[in-house]
Design an enzyme around this catalytic site. Structure first.
Site, mmCIF file in Angstrom:
data_model
loop_
_atom_site.group_PDB
_atom_site.id
_atom_site.type_symbol
_atom_site.label_atom_id
_atom_site.label_comp_id
_atom_site.label_asym_id
_atom_site.label_seq_id
_atom_site.Cartn_x
_atom_site.Cartn_y
_atom_site.Cartn_z
ATOM 1 N N HIS A 121 0.833 -1.224 0.000
ATOM 2 C CA HIS A 121 0.000 0.000 0.000
ATOM 3 C C HIS A 121 0.859 1.263 0.000
ATOM 4 O O HIS A 121 2.013 1.247 0.451
ATOM 5 C CB HIS A 121 -0.907 -0.005 1.235
ATOM 6 N N ARG A 163 -5.805 0.674 4.014
ATOM 7 C CA ARG A 163 -4.654 1.234 3.286
ATOM 8 C C ARG A 163 -4.314 0.372 2.062
ATOM 9 O O ARG A 163 -3.859 0.894 1.040
ATOM 10 C CB ARG A 163 -3.447 1.416 4.217
ATOM 11 N N GLU A 187 -1.474 -7.137 7.320
ATOM 12 C CA GLU A 187 -0.141 -6.906 7.870
ATOM 13 C C GLU A 187 0.090 -7.861 9.043
ATOM 14 O O GLU A 187 -0.866 -8.355 9.652
ATOM 15 C CB GLU A 187 -0.032 -5.433 8.323
ATOM 16 N N HIS A 247 0.882 -5.692 2.339
ATOM 17 C CA HIS A 247 1.588 -4.931 3.382
ATOM 18 C C HIS A 247 3.065 -5.295 3.460
ATOM 19 O O HIS A 247 3.471 -6.374 3.009
ATOM 20 C CB HIS A 247 0.928 -5.237 4.727
HETATM 21 O O1 2PG Z 1 4.119 -0.897 11.475
HETATM 22 C C1 2PG Z 1 3.912 -1.869 10.705
HETATM 23 O O2 2PG Z 1 2.880 -2.539 10.717
HETATM 24 C C2 2PG Z 1 5.000 -2.262 9.714
HETATM 25 C C3 2PG Z 1 4.718 -1.739 8.340
HETATM 26 O O3 2PG Z 1 4.494 -0.381 8.293
HETATM 27 O O4 2PG Z 1 6.217 -1.721 10.180
HETATM 28 P P1 2PG Z 1 7.675 -2.365 10.116
HETATM 29 O O5 2PG Z 1 8.256 -1.981 8.798
HETATM 30 O O6 2PG Z 1 8.364 -1.682 11.278
HETATM 31 O O7 2PG Z 1 7.578 -3.841 10.347
#
Ligand code: 2PG
Length: 246
Positions: free
Chosen positions: A8, A59, A86, A181
């Site tokens: 996204h 998103r 995610e 994600h």
């Molecule tokens: O906060 C989150 O869910 C992920 C993606 O934005 O973050 P990170 O890249 O720190 O795993």
């Protein structure tokens, strides 16, 4: 066979540098633009789709809608699954990444963000952030409802979905786009590129950049590339990597 994966566009919590996970935040202004750019690029490069997959999080669904709007592909079926959500960030959801690094140490935050099998601190089921409180996850069993996932745990839900739902459609000749994600795509890319549990910690996926995979008829990856300015993409990957730094 080809598939396009896209993370996204920038979300409001990417912008605020907060751990997001299953928190259903919107795209930022920049995120809407990134989704538009992705759609334009896919169109310019002659891509077309007849099936799309996305998560339950807005998103990703909005990024997909914008891309399909620009490509005039509103008609195609869009299949949504929580399995493409995610990674659930447990009790870290809502905390600022660099503040957490100051408090808990950069090394600890790196482990939470990028280790293969260390889950984040778990969310209490009584916490209002528990996904069991949300209508959109009513279909999930208690066992399926996460309280915090490592990348390994994310792989355990993403990969069966890939194998059982997406691959059979590709084999039928469907031209597919998946809007998902950072970490659900890291799960998939780890498998596709055959990346070790150790090396996956240094892989970061930029927002809103179409990632194309080409396969032979046995589903072996033949080619992989991001569409767009390669130097910019490299910079964006580093930015994701360094999010917990000041
Ligand atoms: O906060 C989150 O869910 C992920 C993606 O934005 O973050 P990170 O890249 O720190 O795993």
């Amino acid at each position: 066979m080809k598939i396009v994966l896209v993370r996204h566009g920038e979300s409001e919590w990417n912008l605020a540098n907060k751990f997001t996970g299953w928190t259903d935040v919107d795209l930022s202004e920049q995120g809407f633009k990134e989704a538009e750019e992705a759609g334009k690029l896919l169109k310019e490069e002659g891509f077309t789709f007849d099936l799309a997959y996305t998560s339950y999080l807005k998103r990703a669904t909005k990024t997909l809608n914008i891309i399909l709007d620009i490509m005039d592909l509103h008609w195609i079926p869009v299949i949504k699954s929580w399995k493409l959500n995610e990674r659930h960030y447990g009790a870290l959801q809502g905390l600022n990444k660099s503040e957490t690094a100051e408090k808990e140490g950069a090394e600890q935050v790196h482990i939470w963000r990028r280790s293969f099998d260390t889950p984040p601190p778990a969310l209490d089921k009584a916490d209002e952030r528990y996904p069991g409180n949300e209508e959109k996850y009513a279909e999930l069993t208690e066992e399926e409802l996460p309280t915090g996932e490592s990348l390994k745990m994310t792989i355990e839900r993403v990969m069966p979905y890939w194998e059982n739902e997406i691959v059979p459609q590709m084999e039928k000749g469907k031209k597919i786009i998946v809007s998902a994600h950072g970490n659900s795509l890291r799960a998939l890319v780890k498998h596709l590129d055959n990346i070790s549990d150790e090396d996956i910690s240094s892989l970061n996926i930029p927002t809103g950049r179409p990632l194309v995979y080409e396969f032979d008829e046995k589903m072996n990856v033949q080619n992989k590339y991001y569409l767009g300015d390669q130097e910019e993409i490299e910079k964006e990957m580093n930015k994701v990597k360094n999010q917990a730094k000041k």
